[in-house]
Design a protein around this motif. Structure first.
Motif, PDB file in Angstrom:
ATOM      1  N   GLU A   5     -14.723   6.605   4.933  1.00  0.00           N
ATOM      2  CA  GLU A   5     -13.815   7.685   4.575  1.00  0.00           C
ATOM      3  C   GLU A   5     -14.633   8.884   4.093  1.00  0.00           C
ATOM      4  O   GLU A   5     -15.799   8.746   3.733  1.00  0.00           O
ATOM      5  CB  GLU A   5     -12.875   7.248   3.446  1.00  0.00           C
TER       6      GLU A   5
ATOM      7  N   THR B  50      -6.771   4.076  -2.319  1.00  0.00           N
ATOM      8  CA  THR B  50      -5.782   3.037  -2.053  1.00  0.00           C
ATOM      9  C   THR B  50      -5.987   2.470  -0.653  1.00  0.00           C
ATOM     10  O   THR B  50      -5.930   1.264  -0.423  1.00  0.00           O
ATOM     11  CB  THR B  50      -4.362   3.618  -2.180  1.00  0.00           C
ATOM     12  N   ARG B  51      -6.266   3.387   0.267  1.00  0.00           N
ATOM     13  CA  ARG B  51      -6.522   2.972   1.648  1.00  0.00           C
ATOM     14  C   ARG B  51      -7.791   2.127   1.749  1.00  0.00           C
ATOM     15  O   ARG B  51      -7.813   1.097   2.419  1.00  0.00           O
ATOM     16  CB  ARG B  51      -6.656   4.234   2.493  1.00  0.00           C
TER      17      ARG B  51
ATOM     18  N   LEU C 158       0.855  13.588  -8.009  1.00  0.00           N
ATOM     19  CA  LEU C 158       0.248  14.851  -7.598  1.00  0.00           C
ATOM     20  C   LEU C 158       1.314  15.921  -7.465  1.00  0.00           C
ATOM     21  O   LEU C 158       1.149  17.057  -7.923  1.00  0.00           O
ATOM     22  CB  LEU C 158      -0.477  14.640  -6.254  1.00  0.00           C
TER      23      LEU C 158
ATOM     24  N   GLU D 186       0.684  15.458   1.333  1.00  0.00           N
ATOM     25  CA  GLU D 186      -0.780  15.413   1.245  1.00  0.00           C
ATOM     26  C   GLU D 186      -1.278  13.986   1.124  1.00  0.00           C
ATOM     27  O   GLU D 186      -2.266  13.599   1.733  1.00  0.00           O
ATOM     28  CB  GLU D 186      -1.248  16.219   0.031  1.00  0.00           C
ATOM     29  N   THR D 187      -0.585  13.211   0.296  1.00  0.00           N
ATOM     30  CA  THR D 187      -0.997  11.827   0.098  1.00  0.00           C
ATOM     31  C   THR D 187      -0.851  11.025   1.379  1.00  0.00           C
ATOM     32  O   THR D 187      -1.734  10.239   1.738  1.00  0.00           O
ATOM     33  CB  THR D 187      -0.134  11.196  -1.009  1.00  0.00           C
TER      34      THR D 187
ATOM     35  N   GLU E 282       0.825  -1.193   0.000  1.00  0.00           N
ATOM     36  CA  GLU E 282       0.000   0.000   0.000  1.00  0.00           C
ATOM     37  C   GLU E 282       0.868   1.256   0.000  1.00  0.00           C
ATOM     38  O   GLU E 282       0.547   2.238  -0.658  1.00  0.00           O
ATOM     39  CB  GLU E 282      -0.901  -0.045   1.228  1.00  0.00           C
TER      40      GLU E 282
ATOM     41  N   ASN F 288       1.183   7.683  -5.944  1.00  0.00           N
ATOM     42  CA  ASN F 288       0.106   8.688  -5.972  1.00  0.00           C
ATOM     43  C   ASN F 288       0.658  10.071  -5.635  1.00  0.00           C
ATOM     44  O   ASN F 288       0.345  11.059  -6.278  1.00  0.00           O
ATOM     45  CB  ASN F 288      -0.980   8.349  -4.950  1.00  0.00           C
TER      46      ASN F 288
ATOM     47  N   SER G 213      -3.682  11.725   3.722  1.00  0.00           N
ATOM     48  CA  SER G 213      -4.885  10.987   3.337  1.00  0.00           C
ATOM     49  C   SER G 213      -4.733   9.509   3.639  1.00  0.00           C
ATOM     50  O   SER G 213      -5.662   8.857   4.104  1.00  0.00           O
ATOM     51  CB  SER G 213      -5.154  11.131   1.844  1.00  0.00           C
ATOM     52  N   ALA G 214      -3.558   8.992   3.387  1.00  0.00           N
ATOM     53  CA  ALA G 214      -3.343   7.560   3.557  1.00  0.00           C
ATOM     54  C   ALA G 214      -3.468   7.156   5.018  1.00  0.00           C
ATOM     55  O   ALA G 214      -3.827   6.029   5.334  1.00  0.00           O
ATOM     56  CB  ALA G 214      -1.958   7.175   3.029  1.00  0.00           C
ATOM     57  N   LEU G 215      -3.174   8.072   5.913  1.00  0.00           N
ATOM     58  CA  LEU G 215      -3.312   7.769   7.335  1.00  0.00           C
ATOM     59  C   LEU G 215      -4.765   7.883   7.792  1.00  0.00           C
ATOM     60  O   LEU G 215      -5.075   7.659   8.944  1.00  0.00           O
ATOM     61  CB  LEU G 215      -2.433   8.716   8.161  1.00  0.00           C
ATOM     62  N   GLY G 216      -5.644   8.283   6.867  1.00  0.00           N
ATOM     63  CA  GLY G 216      -7.057   8.344   7.220  1.00  0.00           C
ATOM     64  C   GLY G 216      -7.521   9.739   7.585  1.00  0.00           C
ATOM     65  O   GLY G 216      -8.617   9.922   8.097  1.00  0.00           O
TER      66      GLY G 216
ATOM     67  N   ARG H 180      -6.059  17.215   4.402  1.00  0.00           N
ATOM     68  CA  ARG H 180      -4.951  17.346   3.471  1.00  0.00           C
ATOM     69  C   ARG H 180      -4.684  18.789   3.057  1.00  0.00           C
ATOM     70  O   ARG H 180      -3.529  19.199   2.960  1.00  0.00           O
ATOM     71  CB  ARG H 180      -5.161  16.466   2.256  1.00  0.00           C
TER      72      ARG H 180
ATOM     73  N   SER I 201      -8.164  12.281   5.454  1.00  0.00           N
ATOM     74  CA  SER I 201      -8.313  12.891   4.131  1.00  0.00           C
ATOM     75  C   SER I 201      -8.890  14.303   4.214  1.00  0.00           C
ATOM     76  O   SER I 201      -8.680  15.116   3.333  1.00  0.00           O
ATOM     77  CB  SER I 201      -9.179  12.010   3.248  1.00  0.00           C
ATOM     78  N   LEU I 202      -9.629  14.593   5.288  1.00  0.00           N
ATOM     79  CA  LEU I 202     -10.201  15.936   5.391  1.00  0.00           C
ATOM     80  C   LEU I 202      -9.161  16.974   5.795  1.00  0.00           C
ATOM     81  O   LEU I 202      -9.416  18.160   5.760  1.00  0.00           O
ATOM     82  CB  LEU I 202     -11.352  15.944   6.390  1.00  0.00           C
TER      83      LEU I 202
ATOM     84  N   VAL J 170     -14.015  16.135   0.498  1.00  0.00           N
ATOM     85  CA  VAL J 170     -14.675  17.434   0.511  1.00  0.00           C
ATOM     86  C   VAL J 170     -14.973  17.829  -0.934  1.00  0.00           C
ATOM     87  O   VAL J 170     -14.148  17.603  -1.819  1.00  0.00           O
ATOM     88  CB  VAL J 170     -13.785  18.520   1.146  1.00  0.00           C
TER      89      VAL J 170
ATOM     90  N   GLN K 142       2.341   2.224  -3.323  1.00  0.00           N
ATOM     91  CA  GLN K 142       1.261   2.781  -4.130  1.00  0.00           C
ATOM     92  C   GLN K 142       1.009   4.244  -3.756  1.00  0.00           C
ATOM     93  O   GLN K 142       0.861   5.112  -4.609  1.00  0.00           O
ATOM     94  CB  GLN K 142      -0.002   1.946  -3.891  1.00  0.00           C
ATOM     95  N   GLN K 143       0.992   4.489  -2.441  1.00  0.00           N
ATOM     96  CA  GLN K 143       0.746   5.860  -1.977  1.00  0.00           C
ATOM     97  C   GLN K 143       1.865   6.798  -2.433  1.00  0.00           C
ATOM     98  O   GLN K 143       1.627   7.952  -2.759  1.00  0.00           O
ATOM     99  CB  GLN K 143       0.614   5.912  -0.456  1.00  0.00           C
TER     100      GLN K 143
ATOM    101  N   SER L  18      -5.219   8.523  -2.996  1.00  0.00           N
ATOM    102  CA  SER L  18      -4.640   8.002  -1.767  1.00  0.00           C
ATOM    103  C   SER L  18      -5.707   7.381  -0.869  1.00  0.00           C
ATOM    104  O   SER L  18      -5.495   6.333  -0.277  1.00  0.00           O
ATOM    105  CB  SER L  18      -3.883   9.106  -1.038  1.00  0.00           C
TER     106      SER L  18
END
Lengths: 291, 400
Positions: free
Chosen positions: B221, B235-236, A13, A251-252, A2, A9, A255-258, A263, A260-261, B224, A5-6, B232
């Motif tokens: 998840e 992927t998660r 970006l 930023e990725t 994972e 990503n 988001s990957a850590l959960g 970033r 996403s809001l 916005v 992959q991140q 990302s």
């Protein structure tokens, strides 16, 4: 895999941020102007690419080239009309003008075509291959290679050509450069042309990679690219590239850590931290102001 | 003496002028009353359309307007309601809540309509509900999905407010039932737009229904609105191995999410709500990526149901071959619902129409068989549509 992959990503970006940040940083480096209209040139580039591909049947590279040329012209045009007469005005006046130009471009575009989004046609195959368990799409590779290629060309132009020499001279001392017979106005125009061409390229790449474009799409990437430029050291070309990559990856990861809001917030936290602790940026040297 | 004379003269002038003004005012009031009464007991039934014909959501308002006018024309051609023709009084509220309020006041006091249809969005409808309650003018929001349209914040019923569409959480319920029963999904994930009450409402009721019926939510998840990069988070999500992903939101972002999800190798069924319904969706996501995706909607133009096909044909004839969308259908249904209520009430009195609207049962309309619950929300069948090669295909009807 994972995380690999991140990383892919994040780099994809980041290369878009980097391309926009290159233009920011060049313009700032030469005339110390934060060109807020830069993100909107990026938007115009995206739309030109869109029309070239979907209406006029261009391929990816011809469309990219057309967008770069048109954006270069628009960039010079903006500089000649809006910024040139403010060359000796206060910095704040130029900054406010830049914001005004930015809004003007955005809402002129909305006036002519409405605010609805447009979907980019597929020009690069969306095929992907597996590498150590991560999926890497052709598009990601294309983005990264175009960004790196453009940056190398830019480095070459700045360091090996006559006009690059003139640009470096003007950024060092405008008055002295003028005394040495350098045409300062033309040099600044060339800077705007190159910077805007890069933004136009970023616009087309963004459209191909993320599909959706709309007249206000330049605002957030524009501001992020500004953060990237400051992060790398504003005015420094490799710094803009590195700053863009770091920002994309951060930023990725957020988001990957959960989160996403968070970033977008992360980008600005970085900006604040860098301004507090290392205002000259990653690649910047702490030079003392000439008094 | 002199001053006395002067006073008299002033007084007489004042008297004379006040007489003239009075007479004029009398005329005015007579005029007013005659025009007012023409709305209530002559050969016309005035119906207000308070819609977004310009501004940010103009496409919703004008869609409803087209559907409603088609229905009004049909009813008038067939002889009207008890021999009275329906006369639409249309006001553009410019997609603005304050304008919607003043339009409602105008409709209730000046135009004296028997009921108001509109507005398209919940916000604009809520702005007019207070006026409707005060003036005893029934108001029906054709596409206002927020709960607060018919119920105020304290949970009390807004007596005069109704809606034709189902409320937001209802779609989440339908989607959960569809995932569990039709697709046999067990481990589901939710990817919701956290900037919209609409998406949050759908996600909440989806989660509740899934958990009550033995499913498991393995990941939640958020994104916005206006984001463009979802790779990302996707992927998660993929690493949690869900067998179904619910994506409530609007097509602008959802289109990108679907495209990026398929590119990231997520091939499980994806589902959302009526916010997916747009031709842009296919362009944004791409035909291939959209296969195996579903969404709940108010109706499908491809539903073989005879009533629906009749409506589709009539609408195409009236609008140059354009197929009706959900807003057209909801506008159309709202007029027929109101007609049914006025007929059952046997009167154009606001209070009686309100009672008739509230007691609607098993009324067959284009957007489903229709009953009204005690919170003035319709209980009706929802349609599940599936994307196949970029086309919306009727999949099934799901009962709540």
């Amino acid at each position: 895999m994972e995380w690999l992959q991140q990383l892919v990503n994040g780099i994809s970006l980041g290369s878009i941020y980097a391309l926009i940040a290159l233009g920011y940083t060049m313009v700032y480096g030469i005339i110390k102007l934060i060109n807020f209209a830069h993100g909107d040139v990026f938007m115009i580039g995206a739309f030109i690419g869109f029309f070239a591909i979907s209406r006029w049947g261009f391929g990816f590279f011809p469309a990219l080239f057309l967008a770069m040329v048109v954006c270069a012209i628009i960039g010079v045009f903006i500089e000649r009309i809006a910024y040139k007469r403010l060359r000796n005005a206060t910095r704040i006046a130029a900054l406010i003008t830049a914001i005004g130009v930015s809004l003007l471009i955005e809402y002129t575009t909305i006036f002519f075509r409405g605010a609805q989004p447009e979907a980019y046609p597929d020009v690069i195959s969306n095929k992907s291959f597996h590498f150590l368990g991560a999926q890497i799409s052709m598009q990601s590779i294309m983005i990264l290679s175009v960004s790196i290629a453009l940056m190398i060309i830019l480095q070459f132009v700045v360091h090996k050509t006559k006009i690059g020499k003139a640009m470096r001279a003007v950024s060092y001392d405008v008055e002295a450069a003028r005394l040495m017979g350098i045409n300062v106005d033309n040099t600044i125009s060339v800077t705007f042309a190159i910077g805007s061409a890069l933004a136009g390229a970023a616009g087309v790449i963004f459209g191909v990679y993320y599909t959706k474009i709309d007249p206000l799409m330049g605002i957030i990437p524009g501001v992020k690219a500004f953060v990237a430029a400051v992060l790398g050291g504003i005015g420094i070309i490799p710094g803009a590239m590195a700053g863009g990559m770091v920002l994309g990856v951060v930023e990725t990861v957020v988001s990957a850590l959960g989160f996403s809001l968070w970033r977008d917030a992360a980008a600005f936290v970085i900006l604040i931290l860098i301004l507090i602790f290392r205002p000259s940026g990653i690649f910047g040297k702490n030079t003392r102001e000439k008094v | 003496m002199k001053s006395n004379n002067k006073l008299k003269r002033y007084a007489s002038v004042f008297l004379a002028s006040s007489l003239v003004v009075g007479a004029l005012a009398g005329c005015g009031s007579k005029d007013n009353s005659s025009s007012g009464s023409s709305g209530s007991d002559s050969k016309e039934i005035k119906v207000g359309l308070n819609l977004e014909l310009s501004g940010a959501v103009a496409s919703y308002g004008s869609g409803i307007s087209k559907g409603a006018k088609l229905a009004i024309n049909e009813i008038n051609k067939a002889g009207g309601i008890d021999g009275k023709k329906i006369v639409p009084v249309e006001i553009d509220n410019k997609s603005d809540a304050a304008e919607a309020t003043s339009a409602a006041i105008k409709l209730a006091t000046q135009e004296k309509v028997v009921a108001q249809i509109g507005s398209a969005t919940s916000g604009d409808t809520v702005a007019a509900v207070q006026i409707a309650n005060q003036k005893k003018m029934p108001i029906i929001g054709p596409s206002a999905t927020s709960e607060t349209v018919t119920v105020n914040e304290k949970g009390q019923l807004n007596d005069y407010a109704f809606r034709t569409c189902f409320i937001d959480p209802f779609q989440g319920q339908i989607a959960a039932n569809f995932a569990l029963n039709n697709l046999k999904a067990k481990n589901v994930a939710i990817f919701a737009d956290s900037a919209s009450d609409y998406a949050k409402g759908l996600a909440k009721s989806f989660k509740k229904t899934i958990e009550e019926n033995g499913g498991k939510v393995v990941a939640e998840e958020s994104y916005v609105a206006k984001d463009t990069d979802f790779k990302s988070t996707l992927t998660r999500l993929k690493s949690k191995k869900p067998d179904f992903i619910y994506i409530p939101g609007y097509y602008e972002e959802v289109g990108l999410i679907i495209k990026q999800a398929r590119a990231a190798g997520i091939d499980v069924p994806l589902m959302g709500g009526d916010g997916w319904d747009s031709p842009k969706m296919v362009e944004l996501a791409g035909k291939e990526a959209l296969n195996n995706t579903y969404f709940t909607n108010h109706y499908s133009a491809e539903d073989p149901d005879e009533k629906i096909q009749k409506f589709v044909k009539a609408f195409k004839e009236a609008n140059g071959g354009q197929a009706p969308d959900a807003f057209n259908a909801l506008g159309y249904d709202t007029v027929y619902w109101l007609k049914d209520a006025i007929e059952r009430a046997g009167s154009t009195d606001g209070e009686k129409i309100k009672d008739a609207l509230a007691s609607t049962k098993d009324l067959s309309l284009v957007t489903g068989k229709f009953s009204v619950d005690d919170k003035h929300n319709p209980v009706k069948t929802a349609t599940v549509l599936e994307f196949k090669d970029g086309k919306q295909v009727f999949n099934s009807k799901v009962n709540p």
